[in-house]
Design a protein around this motif. Structure first.
Motif, short mmCIF file in Angstrom:
data_model
loop_
_atom_site.label_atom_id
_atom_site.label_comp_id
_atom_site.label_asym_id
_atom_site.label_seq_id
_atom_site.Cartn_x
_atom_site.Cartn_y
_atom_site.Cartn_z
N HIS A 1 55.00 -80.50 54.60
CA HIS A 1 53.70 -80.46 55.48
C HIS A 1 52.95 -81.46 55.47
O HIS A 1 52.28 -82.05 56.37
N GLU A 2 52.49 -81.69 53.90
CA GLU A 2 51.28 -82.64 53.80
C GLU A 2 51.84 -83.97 53.92
O GLU A 2 50.79 -84.83 54.47
N GLU A 3 53.08 -84.44 53.76
CA GLU A 3 53.43 -85.85 53.95
C GLU A 3 53.45 -86.03 55.57
O GLU A 3 52.95 -87.09 55.86
N ALA A 4 53.86 -85.04 56.37
CA ALA A 4 53.71 -85.27 57.65
C ALA A 4 52.37 -85.25 58.20
O ALA A 4 52.12 -86.21 58.82
N GLY A 5 51.37 -84.64 57.46
CA GLY A 5 50.13 -84.69 57.88
C GLY A 5 49.35 -85.85 57.31
O GLY A 5 48.48 -86.48 58.22
N HIS A 6 49.65 -86.43 56.44
CA HIS A 6 49.00 -87.52 55.73
C HIS A 6 49.51 -88.95 56.59
O HIS A 6 48.85 -89.89 56.51
N ARG B 1 54.53 -84.08 70.39
CA ARG B 1 52.98 -83.62 70.61
C ARG B 1 52.49 -83.44 69.21
O ARG B 1 53.26 -82.75 68.46
N ILE B 2 51.18 -83.79 68.95
CA ILE B 2 50.66 -83.56 67.68
C ILE B 2 50.02 -82.09 67.59
O ILE B 2 49.42 -81.71 68.58
N ARG B 3 50.20 -81.39 66.47
CA ARG B 3 49.65 -80.12 66.46
C ARG B 3 47.99 -79.95 66.16
O ARG B 3 47.39 -81.23 65.84
N VAL B 4 47.28 -79.28 66.68
CA VAL B 4 45.83 -79.34 66.98
C VAL B 4 45.10 -79.82 65.20
O VAL B 4 44.43 -80.36 65.59
N ASP B 5 45.67 -79.06 64.45
CA ASP B 5 45.11 -79.14 63.02
C ASP B 5 45.35 -80.40 62.50
O ASP B 5 44.71 -81.18 61.77
N HIS B 6 46.61 -80.98 62.95
CA HIS B 6 47.12 -82.36 62.26
C HIS B 6 46.42 -83.30 63.06
O HIS B 6 45.96 -84.31 62.61
N LEU B 7 46.13 -82.83 64.40
CA LEU B 7 45.23 -83.82 65.40
C LEU B 7 43.97 -84.44 64.62
O LEU B 7 43.53 -85.51 64.35
N LEU B 8 43.16 -83.19 64.11
CA LEU B 8 41.74 -83.50 63.69
C LEU B 8 41.82 -84.19 62.22
O LEU B 8 40.88 -85.05 61.84
N SER B 9 42.92 -83.59 61.43
CA SER B 9 42.98 -83.97 60.18
C SER B 9 43.22 -85.68 60.10
O SER B 9 43.04 -86.37 59.30
N LEU B 10 44.21 -85.82 61.10
CA LEU B 10 44.63 -87.29 61.16
C LEU B 10 43.38 -88.30 61.40
O LEU B 10 43.21 -89.32 60.96
N ARG C 1 46.26 -87.98 76.48
CA ARG C 1 47.66 -88.37 76.96
C ARG C 1 48.56 -88.08 75.50
O ARG C 1 48.06 -88.21 74.51
N ALA C 2 49.90 -88.11 75.92
CA ALA C 2 50.79 -87.66 74.78
C ALA C 2 50.81 -88.93 73.81
O ALA C 2 50.49 -90.11 74.33
N PRO C 3 51.14 -88.80 72.77
CA PRO C 3 51.19 -87.64 71.92
C PRO C 3 50.18 -86.73 71.64
O PRO C 3 50.15 -85.67 70.74
N LEU D 1 38.32 -72.38 76.19
CA LEU D 1 38.95 -72.49 74.91
C LEU D 1 39.51 -74.23 75.10
O LEU D 1 39.34 -75.07 74.43
N GLY D 2 40.16 -74.33 76.41
CA GLY D 2 40.72 -75.75 76.54
C GLY D 2 39.84 -76.96 76.49
O GLY D 2 39.80 -77.89 76.04
N ALA D 3 38.79 -76.28 77.19
CA ALA D 3 37.52 -77.37 77.26
C ALA D 3 36.86 -77.60 75.85
O ALA D 3 36.57 -78.74 75.46
N PHE D 4 36.58 -76.62 75.02
CA PHE D 4 36.16 -77.05 73.66
C PHE D 4 37.19 -77.50 72.97
O PHE D 4 36.64 -78.71 72.18
N ARG D 5 38.55 -77.53 72.91
CA ARG D 5 39.26 -78.04 72.23
C ARG D 5 39.32 -79.56 72.66
O ARG D 5 39.31 -80.60 71.96
N THR D 6 39.28 -79.85 73.89
CA THR D 6 39.46 -81.12 74.42
C THR D 6 37.90 -81.93 74.12
O THR D 6 38.30 -83.14 73.70
N ALA D 7 36.76 -81.15 74.21
CA ALA D 7 35.70 -81.93 73.79
C ALA D 7 35.72 -82.11 72.10
O ALA D 7 35.25 -83.43 71.97
N ALA D 8 36.17 -81.39 71.33
CA ALA D 8 36.33 -81.58 69.95
C ALA D 8 37.04 -82.82 69.82
O ALA D 8 36.78 -83.67 69.16
N GLN D 9 38.39 -82.77 70.44
CA GLN D 9 39.13 -84.13 70.49
C GLN D 9 38.54 -85.43 70.67
O GLN D 9 38.51 -86.27 70.04
N LEU D 10 37.86 -85.15 71.91
CA LEU D 10 37.21 -86.65 72.45
C LEU D 10 36.20 -86.89 71.46
O LEU D 10 36.05 -88.15 71.43
N VAL D 11 35.25 -86.06 71.01
CA VAL D 11 34.23 -86.52 70.56
C VAL D 11 34.65 -86.92 68.81
O VAL D 11 34.26 -87.93 68.46
#
Lengths: 102, 431, 169
Positions: free
Chosen positions: B409-414, B323-332, B236-238, B170-180
């Protein structure tokens, strides 16, 4: 100095290995890997022809770049289809996709 | 003896290269081609060793800096000021038991940290250290950097898959998704210095900055964007959700112990320093400084100063941001960084073309001012859009408690991080 | 045997061995990793052909994107973690025959014709090739229309892939 036909024979060999992969494998993703090998053989051919016949004109590389883009588009749609099929039928073995067989 | 006076002052690498060549050809009487091959191999080994020795220092530096940010001292027992701490850590890691989990894919499991380290060390081949010292002066240096980042993603997926552990997978999937995902704005932001310099080669980009101004003044948005997305690329953080111990149980390297874990850590710390070096090269002018063309040794000094400055900002942001949450990460990434990168590229291209058309005799200062103001315009436009969408979200949420939570939530996400400060005085003025 | 010929033969041999491993290995993840090795050696071949941009683009596109996509698809479509079922279907001998026949036919045709030698090209052309490539891909009397159609194709493929593989909520 490497003669041109060495490159072409190499590309033909890669193409035929990919062809064997497409014809002989059961898993659909493995078939796609064979298709990737065939596309790579084609692009090797194009780049070799560019280098040996018209190295001062960049048209050969333009052709190769467009083929790159088409290969990328094709593999992404193919994998999307495979994932969609897996969701319905829970299998990616090509022999089991026989709903349209007579 | 070879004639050293025709190379600049302090051109140490070329001195040793030529000395070795003279030694091989005249003292050992080897044919010229074989001597050239041996020279190249020795140069590769030297550059690789230099790259691998860097983390010994930067790990200590990072621990000290992070400690000071957290109001404590950091390592100060092993050696004076804790300088030998890295050696102590390595000795400890070498002494640990080397476990291979049952059911793990032995070859892939052992190869993954190696590919990870290789993918970072080979980045140092294209970074120009001085006006005459670059490993391989290829004319597609920027594309090479992007490609090697992709190789790092493969290493992480190999590691996660072969550990035979669902959390690692799972960690590898998430990492690959974030990196790509974060490669997309990084590549677009990398196109901006290529556009300004007219070439993809790193040495050409630094030479172009030496002739005009540093690109951080001409394209600050692209520089910031490249920096942030590179920090996300190295995990790296964040953006370190993927390997934080309190999250997905340390992610893809959960099953690695001993020196293999040491190699993952090595690749991560070296990658952090490498992206600092890349930011310094592409946006801060690389080895350029006063007198750097006559005395290449000064080029190395300027390059290291700028790299350490950028590395300080990396460690600073690691100690500061949550740290940024994972769904915030990708929508960011997809909703903010990618359109911003495209906008920065378009704005830079349009501004460059306008300057060329309407101010044909413009000098560097004029061009820098024009491009900088175009970037300021872009940033103002982005802030306006965010402010407008936040105002709409807040107006739609007046009077509902749970909708108000969603608007926050939306303010923080955008918003992204650089606009967080904009928003805190704004609610007071809206009410 | 010049140095370039030896280099070409080594790269070609390793590439063909990796390709054979891709199509014959039973463990599909290993096959995907050997595919990555094959694609990397193809990039090395492009460097030997003085096409630096193609080599870098090969690493970025094929290894950095397509290979990762294939590995993802493989990991998402497995029923069990360790999959050791037979991966060759029942007509593999026919496939092998067809592939071998095709190779013999093409190689025979290639050897029967005379091919030109390697033209010398100066360094300036090689270094400027990226600039020329960029100019040709975006100039109206160059190849801007095929380039734009390729980008439309990629966008259509992107939207189509998301539509086909997306979860139906």
């Amino acid at each position: 100095m490497v003669p041109l036909n060495w490159y072409l024979i190499l590309a033909a060999a890669l193409f035929c290995i990919g062809l064997f992969g497409v014809l002989a494998r059961r898993n659909a993703v493995a078939i796609l890997m064979g298709i990737e090998l065939m596309m790579n053989a084609v692009i090797i051919n194009l780049v070799a022809f560019w280098r040996y016949l018209q190295p001062t004109q960049i048209t050969g590389q333009v052709f190769a770049v467009i083929v790159f883009a088409v290969a990328a588009a094709e593999v992404s749609v193919g994998l999307a289809l495979i994932i969609s099929i897996y969701r319905r039928r829970n299998s990616v073995v090509a022999e089991e996709m026989n709903l349209m067989k007579w | 003896m070879p004639d050293f006076s025709k190379y600049g002052i302090g051109n140490i690498f070329i001195y040793f290269y030529e000395l070795l060549g003279w030694f091989l050809k005249s003292q050992l009487n080897l044919p010229a081609e074989l001597a050239g091959v041996i020279q190249t191999l020795v140069a590769i080994v030297t550059l690789g060793t230099f790259a691998l020795l860097i983390p010994i220092f930067t790990i200590w530096l990072e621990r000290k800096l992070a400690a000071r940010f957290q109001d404590r001292l950091g390592p100060n027992r092993a050696g004076p000021y804790g300088l030998l701490q890295s050696f102590a850590d390595v000795i400890k890691l070498l002494g640990k038991e080397d476990i291979t989990p049952t059911g793990a894919d032995k070859w892939v499991y052992n190869l993954a940290p190696l590919v990870g380290v290789v993918s970072v060390v080979t980045l140092w081949a294209v970074i120009p250290l001085a006006s005459t010292m670059v490993g391989a002066n290829i004319n597609v240096g920027v594309l090479y950097v992007v490609g090697i980042s992709g190789l790092g993603t493969i290493a992480i997926m190999m590691g996660g898959w072969s550990s035979n552990n669902k959390f690692a997978l799972l960690g590898a999937f998430r990492t690959a998704a974030q990196l790509v995902a974060y490669e997309v704005p990084m590549i677009i932001a990398l196109m901006v210095p290529v556009l300004l310099a007219g070439s993809m080669g790193m040495q050409d980009i630094v030479n172009a900055q030496a002739n005009s101004t540093w690109y951080i003044l001409m394209a600050p948005v692209a520089a910031l964007l490249f920096f942030i997305t590179s920090v996300a690329e190295i995990g790296r953080a964040p953006f370190d959700l993927l390997e934080a111990e309190s999250e997905i149980v340390a992610g893809f390297h959960i099953e690695y112990t001993g020196m293999k874990f040491g190699m993952w850590m090595l690749s991560e710390f070296l990658h952090a320093f490498t992206i600092a070096a890349l930011t310094a090269t592409l946006f801060l002018g690389g080895w350029h400084g006063p007198l750097s063309s006559e005395a290449p040794i000064l080029g190395i000094v300027y390059f290291l100063v700028k790299t350490f400055l950028a590395y300080f900002v990396v460690v600073w942001s690691r100690s500061t941001f949550p740290r940024i949450r994972v769904d915030h990460l990708l929508s960011l990434n997809w909703k903010f960084f990618t359109p911003l990168a495209l906008g920065a590229l378009v704005v830079t291209a349009v501004a460059q073309k306008l300057v060329d058309t309407y101010l044909p005799g413009a000098g560097d200062a004029m061009r820098t001012v024009a491009l900088f103001s175009a970037n300021v315009l872009l940033v103002w436009l982005v802030f306006e859009l965010i402010r407008r969408s936040a105002r709409q979200a807040r107006a739609g949420a007046e009077g509902g408690y749970e909708e108000q939570g969603e608007a926050h939530h939306e303010e923080a996400g955008h918003g992204g991080h650089e606009t967080q400060a904009e928003h805190s005085p704004a609610p007071a003025s809206a009410h | 045997m010049t140095v370039s010929q030896i280099l070409f033969l080594v790269v070609a041999a390793v590439m063909l061995i990796s390709a054979v491993l891709v199509v014959t290995l039973r463990n599909l993840i290993h096959a995907a990793l050997w595919l990555i090795a094959t694609l990397f050696f193809v990039a090395v071949l492009y460097v030997l052909l003085d096409a630096g941009f193609m080599a870098a683009a090969q690493v970025v596109l094929y290894i950095g994107a397509i290979a990762i996509l294939i590995i993802f698809a493989m990991m998402l479509t497995r029923r069990v973690m360790a999959d050791e079922t037979v991966q060759i279907n029942s007509q593999w001998w026919l496939g092998g025959l067809v592939a071998a026949a095709a190779f013999v036919a093409v190689a025979g045709l290639l050897n029967a014709s005379a091919w030109p030698g390697l033209p010398a090209v100066d360094d300036a052309t090689i270094t400027n090739s990226i600039k020329m490539l960029g100019t040709q891909l975006t100039s109206p009397d160059g190849f801007v229309i095929p380039f734009q159609i390729a980008s439309i194709l990629l966008t259509v493929a992107l939207v189509g892939a998301i539509a086909v593989a997306g979860e139906k909520k």
